[in-house]
Design an enzyme around this catalytic site. Sequence first.
Site, PDB file in Angstrom:
ATOM      1  N   ASP A  93      97.358 -62.952  23.326  1.00 21.77           N
ATOM      2  CA  ASP A  93      97.555 -63.063  21.885  1.00 21.77           C
ATOM      3  C   ASP A  93      98.787 -62.241  21.511  1.00 21.77           C
ATOM      4  OD1 ASP A  93      96.742 -60.425  21.957  1.00 21.77           O
ATOM      5  OD2 ASP A  93      94.780 -60.809  21.140  1.00 21.77           O
ATOM      6  N   ASP A 266      88.261 -68.622  22.476  1.00 22.69           N
ATOM      7  CA  ASP A 266      88.105 -67.285  23.056  1.00 22.69           C
ATOM      8  C   ASP A 266      87.254 -66.463  22.115  1.00 22.69           C
ATOM      9  OD1 ASP A 266      89.680 -64.714  21.780  1.00 22.69           O
ATOM     10  OD2 ASP A 266      90.518 -66.612  21.105  1.00 22.69           O
ATOM     11  N   CYS A 304      68.216 -70.653  34.974  1.00 24.97           N
ATOM     12  CA  CYS A 304      69.632 -70.285  35.003  1.00 24.97           C
ATOM     13  C   CYS A 304      70.029 -69.916  36.433  1.00 24.97           C
ATOM     14  CB  CYS A 304      69.904 -69.114  34.063  1.00 24.97           C
ATOM     15  SG  CYS A 304      71.602 -68.479  34.144  1.00 24.97           S
ATOM     16  N   CYS A 306      72.703 -68.058  37.333  1.00 28.21           N
ATOM     17  CA  CYS A 306      73.604 -66.912  37.450  1.00 28.21           C
ATOM     18  C   CYS A 306      73.013 -65.848  38.373  1.00 28.21           C
ATOM     19  CB  CYS A 306      73.914 -66.315  36.071  1.00 28.21           C
ATOM     20  SG  CYS A 306      72.639 -65.210  35.409  1.00 28.21           S
ATOM     21  N   CYS A 309      70.014 -63.837  36.866  1.00 29.97           N
ATOM     22  CA  CYS A 309      68.750 -64.567  36.763  1.00 29.97           C
ATOM     23  C   CYS A 309      68.165 -64.904  38.137  1.00 29.97           C
ATOM     24  CB  CYS A 309      68.942 -65.838  35.938  1.00 29.97           C
ATOM     25  SG  CYS A 309      69.174 -65.525  34.166  1.00 29.97           S
ATOM     26  N   HIS A 335      75.250 -62.715  32.961  1.00 33.08           N
ATOM     27  CA  HIS A 335      74.465 -63.848  32.462  1.00 33.08           C
ATOM     28  C   HIS A 335      75.140 -64.518  31.276  1.00 33.08           C
ATOM     29  CE1 HIS A 335      71.252 -66.378  30.994  1.00 33.08           C
ATOM     30  NE2 HIS A 335      71.454 -65.831  29.800  1.00 33.08           N
TER      31      HIS A 335
END
Length: 370
Positions: A93, A266, A304, A306, A309, A335
């Site tokens: 940015d 974002d 999930c 991930c 998890c 997560h």
Amino acid sequence: MAVRFCVTHEDNSTAARTGLLYTPHGVVETPVFMAVGTQATVKTMTPEEVREAGGQMILCNTYHLYLRPGHEVIREAGGLHRFMNWNGPILTDSGGFQVFSLAPLRRITEEGVAFRSHIDGSLHFFSPEKAVEVQMALGSDIAMVFDECTPYPCDYNYAKEAVMRTERWAVRCMAAHRREYQGIFGIVQGGVYRDLREKSAEGLLKLNFAGYAVGGLSVGEPKELMYEVLDCTVPLLPYDKPRYLMGVGSPDCLVEGVMRGIDMFDCVLPTRVARNGTALTRNGKIVVRNAEYARDFNPLEPGCGCYACRHYSRAYIRHLLKAGEVLGIRLTTIHNLHFTLNLMKEIREAISQGKMAEFGRNFLKSYLGE
């Protein structure tokens, strides 16, 4: 061109589309969510973990990196990619939002903005040329123009002045930009005023940026008002350029934004709420710090995939958070980022199958509990 974009699929029932964003450090599948690496790091995660979670592209913060460690240090290191060991695309940015959020510490003139560092109170000055100079030194794939981000609420006259100044500054940014392997995006401003959004887009389109962002939203206005602004703004933007909604990352807003034709997002939300002990799930947020999870031995979200998890329970993660152990916020962050990036993957699949409207309805019903 350093950055180019092509649309690959369009959804017949919404304005959603998939695309390919070509950058010097790789191709990004859109719609895409960029994890925020404010200080050249996604908080608590390594670049390898971000990639494992599904991350394609990272946003870094020009203002913060200018103050610490300094853009010249990063230039000497070989640019942001080498400095932070991230080999994928990076968007920086311009520092505009951070500078303008420091209202008591800054003064705006036509030349630029004088501001005091939030770190040590030292005086600094950002002009459009300076913002571009810093981003060229950082070596990001995509740089943003220096704009004036208006707050909410904002009266019409102030918003109009900001639109005109943003356009003048955009001209100066384009003139100052000389990095061959870096694209530069314009930012449409105008607050919640339709005619000002139209005026801003009209002026910026003449400059032929590599992409166009919608700025000045998610700054306190109701979500429905943000959607109304998107409804009138997105159709003004070029079909063959990426459309970027800045600072938006709530799962429901991601779905709503995509259905209105947004390609890039974002936000710090997934990582910030993770540090507060909140996990994102398809059925809404759960505050895993709460007592009700003390003996809950299920994963943060059943099903999930991930790392958190697959290996740990809500009860264990709650224990870590309550004990002040850093592993707790690492696991909630892993997560939440996986959840958000996987949502974007599912969105891309739904668009490619022509089922975005159905996907959006089902997701929003589950996530919002409606």
